[in-house]
Design a protein around this motif. Structure first.
Motif, PDB file in Angstrom:
ATOM      1  N   UNK A 181     -12.759  38.144  38.058  1.00 37.81           N
ATOM      2  CA  UNK A 181     -13.450  38.669  39.241  1.00 37.81           C
ATOM      3  C   UNK A 181     -12.904  38.004  40.508  1.00 37.81           C
ATOM      4  N   UNK A 182     -12.629  36.699  40.429  1.00 34.67           N
ATOM      5  CA  UNK A 182     -12.006  36.009  41.584  1.00 34.67           C
ATOM      6  C   UNK A 182     -10.614  36.602  41.834  1.00 34.67           C
ATOM      7  N   UNK A 183      -9.848  36.849  40.763  1.00 39.50           N
ATOM      8  CA  UNK A 183      -8.510  37.434  40.920  1.00 39.50           C
ATOM      9  C   UNK A 183      -8.631  38.788  41.620  1.00 39.50           C
ATOM     10  N   UNK A 184      -9.578  39.576  41.182  1.00 44.82           N
ATOM     11  CA  UNK A 184      -9.758  40.926  41.735  1.00 44.82           C
ATOM     12  C   UNK A 184     -10.159  40.860  43.209  1.00 44.82           C
ATOM     13  N   UNK A 185     -11.122  40.010  43.525  1.00 44.93           N
ATOM     14  CA  UNK A 185     -11.619  39.928  44.903  1.00 44.93           C
ATOM     15  C   UNK A 185     -10.525  39.411  45.842  1.00 44.93           C
ATOM     16  N   UNK A 186      -9.851  38.332  45.423  1.00 48.42           N
ATOM     17  CA  UNK A 186      -8.840  37.738  46.322  1.00 48.42           C
ATOM     18  C   UNK A 186      -7.610  38.637  46.426  1.00 48.42           C
ATOM     19  N   UNK A 187      -7.202  39.271  45.319  1.00 43.22           N
ATOM     20  CA  UNK A 187      -6.042  40.172  45.357  1.00 43.22           C
ATOM     21  C   UNK A 187      -6.332  41.354  46.273  1.00 43.22           C
ATOM     22  N   UNK A 188      -7.530  41.912  46.152  1.00 46.15           N
ATOM     23  CA  UNK A 188      -7.902  43.050  47.000  1.00 46.15           C
ATOM     24  C   UNK A 188      -7.801  42.653  48.468  1.00 46.15           C
ATOM     25  N   UNK A 189      -8.307  41.467  48.788  1.00 44.26           N
ATOM     26  CA  UNK A 189      -8.299  41.043  50.203  1.00 44.26           C
ATOM     27  C   UNK A 189      -6.873  40.838  50.705  1.00 44.26           C
ATOM     28  N   UNK A 190      -6.025  40.127  49.928  1.00 45.64           N
ATOM     29  CA  UNK A 190      -4.665  39.849  50.448  1.00 45.64           C
ATOM     30  C   UNK A 190      -3.841  41.134  50.529  1.00 45.64           C
ATOM     31  N   UNK A 191      -4.046  42.054  49.596  1.00 48.03           N
ATOM     32  CA  UNK A 191      -3.292  43.318  49.642  1.00 48.03           C
ATOM     33  C   UNK A 191      -3.701  44.149  50.846  1.00 48.03           C
ATOM     34  N   UNK A 192      -5.011  44.291  51.039  1.00 51.25           N
ATOM     35  CA  UNK A 192      -5.510  45.099  52.161  1.00 51.25           C
ATOM     36  C   UNK A 192      -5.048  44.553  53.496  1.00 51.25           C
ATOM     37  N   UNK A 193      -4.928  43.235  53.559  1.00 53.09           N
ATOM     38  CA  UNK A 193      -4.593  42.600  54.844  1.00 53.09           C
ATOM     39  C   UNK A 193      -3.136  42.141  54.909  1.00 53.09           C
ATOM     40  N   UNK A 194      -2.345  42.618  53.933  1.00 48.35           N
ATOM     41  CA  UNK A 194      -0.898  42.331  53.897  1.00 48.35           C
ATOM     42  C   UNK A 194      -0.601  40.840  54.088  1.00 48.35           C
ATOM     43  N   UNK A 195      -1.308  40.019  53.351  1.00 51.19           N
ATOM     44  CA  UNK A 195      -1.127  38.564  53.435  1.00 51.19           C
ATOM     45  C   UNK A 195      -0.173  38.129  52.324  1.00 51.19           C
ATOM     46  N   UNK A 196       0.766  37.273  52.669  1.00 54.61           N
ATOM     47  CA  UNK A 196       1.748  36.838  51.688  1.00 54.61           C
ATOM     48  C   UNK A 196       1.188  35.661  50.884  1.00 54.61           C
ATOM     49  N   UNK A 197       0.477  35.986  49.832  1.00 59.09           N
ATOM     50  CA  UNK A 197      -0.107  34.957  48.958  1.00 59.09           C
ATOM     51  C   UNK A 197      -0.209  35.562  47.564  1.00 59.09           C
ATOM     52  N   UNK A 198       0.270  34.815  46.583  1.00 58.51           N
ATOM     53  CA  UNK A 198       0.164  35.298  45.205  1.00 58.51           C
ATOM     54  C   UNK A 198      -1.158  34.800  44.606  1.00 58.51           C
ATOM     55  N   UNK A 199      -1.849  35.694  43.898  1.00 64.78           N
ATOM     56  CA  UNK A 199      -3.106  35.323  43.243  1.00 64.78           C
ATOM     57  C   UNK A 199      -2.895  35.454  41.729  1.00 64.78           C
ATOM     58  N   UNK A 200      -3.111  34.372  41.006  1.00 60.91           N
ATOM     59  CA  UNK A 200      -2.905  34.407  39.555  1.00 60.91           C
ATOM     60  C   UNK A 200      -4.089  33.815  38.824  1.00 60.91           C
ATOM     61  N   UNK A 201      -4.399  34.369  37.662  1.00 60.94           N
ATOM     62  CA  UNK A 201      -5.318  33.702  36.756  1.00 60.94           C
ATOM     63  C   UNK A 201      -4.532  32.608  36.030  1.00 60.94           C
ATOM     64  N   UNK A 202      -5.235  31.602  35.558  1.00 65.16           N
ATOM     65  CA  UNK A 202      -4.558  30.479  34.902  1.00 65.16           C
ATOM     66  C   UNK A 202      -3.808  30.943  33.633  1.00 65.16           C
ATOM     67  N   UNK A 203      -4.314  31.969  32.979  1.00 68.01           N
ATOM     68  CA  UNK A 203      -3.630  32.500  31.784  1.00 68.01           C
ATOM     69  C   UNK A 203      -2.288  33.128  32.183  1.00 68.01           C
ATOM     70  N   UNK A 204      -2.258  33.748  33.369  1.00 74.76           N
ATOM     71  CA  UNK A 204      -0.998  34.351  33.851  1.00 74.76           C
ATOM     72  C   UNK A 204       0.021  33.277  34.208  1.00 74.76           C
ATOM     73  N   UNK A 205      -0.491  32.149  34.739  1.00 75.75           N
ATOM     74  CA  UNK A 205       0.429  31.052  35.077  1.00 75.75           C
ATOM     75  C   UNK A 205       1.057  30.500  33.789  1.00 75.75           C
ATOM     76  N   UNK A 206       0.249  30.301  32.753  1.00 77.14           N
ATOM     77  CA  UNK A 206       0.785  29.796  31.469  1.00 77.14           C
ATOM     78  C   UNK A 206       1.770  30.827  30.903  1.00 77.14           C
ATOM     79  N   UNK A 207       1.418  32.091  31.008  1.00 74.25           N
ATOM     80  CA  UNK A 207       2.303  33.143  30.502  1.00 74.25           C
ATOM     81  C   UNK A 207       3.650  33.113  31.224  1.00 74.25           C
ATOM     82  N   UNK A 208       3.614  32.866  32.544  1.00 74.09           N
ATOM     83  CA  UNK A 208       4.866  32.809  33.300  1.00 74.09           C
ATOM     84  C   UNK A 208       5.739  31.640  32.825  1.00 74.09           C
ATOM     85  N   UNK A 209       5.098  30.562  32.397  1.00 70.17           N
ATOM     86  CA  UNK A 209       5.843  29.383  31.951  1.00 70.17           C
ATOM     87  C   UNK A 209       6.292  29.509  30.485  1.00 70.17           C
TER      88      UNK A 209
END
Ligand code: SF4
Ligand code: SF4
Length: 403
Positions: free
Chosen positions: A372-400
């Motif tokens: 839910x935090x990922x969804x809320x923060x992603x929605x805000x940065x996308x709508x406002x064209x802010x350059x910030x990546x939002x990741x869940x901790x599982x996605x960070x581990x997956x990236x590694x």
């Protein structure tokens, strides 16, 4: 706002809660720290205002008080106004953490919402939540048979779709991760990390029903009990010893309201840090500076602060910088308490304050442990064209993950 004839009563509150109301010293600490108050610049959204209103309501209902003071109940207009302020709250628990006399304010807000539903003064959209859950078993009115369909979108989906008859671990995904495209990346990441690490796990598929959190936030306690009993039975049938959650709200519901005997409950951050420590997750080097947002239900709710940080710092090449307000002082992202459903503008205003604070750290990525935090923060940065990546901790581990 819906107004139906109801059974107003003080029975939605425990004796402890009724006593706690009298302990309030009007110190305003809860108002000063409330993200809804500061985002809306409206003191009527504070715990303090709500405590005062609730006291009036309760006193207006008791026979003795009415006889002595000839007190009449609130007018419909006053009820509607009071209810509006009660539902414009993220249930973040910041007020509870700040209260010097230790009033369990978050529990009180849940009882209050239950009371408001019984009394017939609640946002109309709650009827929609109830209907969706009764008909579809999930909060979004999606086909519950498609609950694990996200597996098909993985790169190499297994033939059984991770829905197995028996397994050591049941991964309880939750409604948001099951159906929202932004959030579906979380179960995909976690499932793949577990697969590569050799974990014996299963999904419940269509046998997984909503954990009940939206019902509690909406004051639908009776409906919740039916869902709780179903979910416990579904897990037992899999012969599992452990239930895994990436969603802090599902985790909290099982921990506080299900309390199943003989089953270990783990949040993904705890589960993954143990897997990494045991050397079961093959990892490659990343080059990232991240900050960490403590989800309200995982942090203040379940007091899980250190495992996510330990996990982030165990990933090679990942540097963690803390937010100015972290751990128990962490500010809500704006996505909790069904607030978005009732007042999406207020959710966006609270999210703005959160994102501004994140940007002040200079981190390129904000990591959290909640879809839910990922969804809320992603929605805000996308709508406002802010350059910030939002990741869940599982996605960070997956990236590694080295795979
Ligand atoms: S739970 Fe959070 S949003 Fe609600 S009154 Fe308390 S501090 Fe404010
Ligand atoms: S912080 Fe606690 S004691 Fe102080 S006003 Fe709020 S509810 Fe009352």
């Amino acid at each position: 706002m819906c107004s139906i004839e109801g059974k107003m009563g003080n029975r939605d509150y425990s004796v402890r809660q009724l006593m706690e109301l009298e302990a309030c010293t009007n110190c305003q600490a809860c108002a000063d720290i409330c993200p809804a108050v500061s985002a809306a610049e409206d003191g009527e959204l504070s715990a303090l205002f709500r405590m005062k209103g609730l006291k009036e309501i309760l006193k207006g209902r008791t026979g003795l008080f009415r006889r002595i003071f000839k007190k009449q109940g609130l007018s419909d207009e006053a009820w509607k106004h009071f209810s509006d302020t009660a539902f414009r709250c993220t249930l973040c628990g910041n007020c509870q953490g700040a209260c010097p006399v230790g009033i369990r304010l978050k529990d009180l807000w849940l009882s209050l919402r239950q009371d408001l539903v019984h009394s017939g003064f609640y946002p109309k959209k709650i009827n929609m939540i109830k209907e969706n859950l009764e008909e579809s078993r999930n909060v979004f009115d999606e086909d519950n048979e498609e609950r694990a369909d996200w597996v098909e979108d993985m790169r190499d989906p297994p033939a059984d779709g991770y829905v197995r008859e028996k397994a050591e671990v049941v991964y309880f995904t939750g409604c948001t991760a099951a159906y929202f495209p932004i959030a579906q990346k979380i179960p995909m990441a976690l499932a793949q990390v577990m697969d590569v690490s050799g974990v014996d796990f299963t999904l419940l598929g269509e046998d997984e029903w909503c954990c009940g959190f939206p019902m509690l936030g909406a004051g639908l306690m009776e409906l919740f009990r039916e869902f709780r009993d179903h979910n416990i039975q579904a897990v037992k049938e899999r012969g599992a010893k452990e239930i895994l959650f990436a969603c802090p709200s599902c985790y909290q519901m099982w921990k506080e309201y299900y309390r199943p005997e003989g089953l270990r409950l783990s949040h993904a951050s705890q589960f993954l840090v143990n897997l990494v420590k045991a050397g079961k997750v093959p990892l490659k080097e990343l080059d990232m500076t991240v900050t960490y947002h403590d989800p309200c239900d995982l942090g203040r709710g379940a007091l899980i602060y250190e495992e996510p940080r330990e996990l982030i710092q165990s990933l090679p090449g990942v540097k963690l910088v803390e937010l100015p307000r972290n751990r128990r002082d962490c500010q809500c992202c704006g996505g909790g308490g069904n607030l978005e459903m009732v007042d999406a503008k207020l959710t966006a205003e609270i999210a703005k304050a959160k994102i501004d604070e994140i940007l002040s750290t200079g981190a390129q990525t904000v990591v959290t442990s909640c879809q839910q935090c990922v969804r809320t923060m992603t929605t805000y940065v996308k709508r406002n064209k802010i350059s910030l990546e939002v990741l869940d901790i599982t996605q960070l581990v997956h990236r590694a993950l080295e795979h």
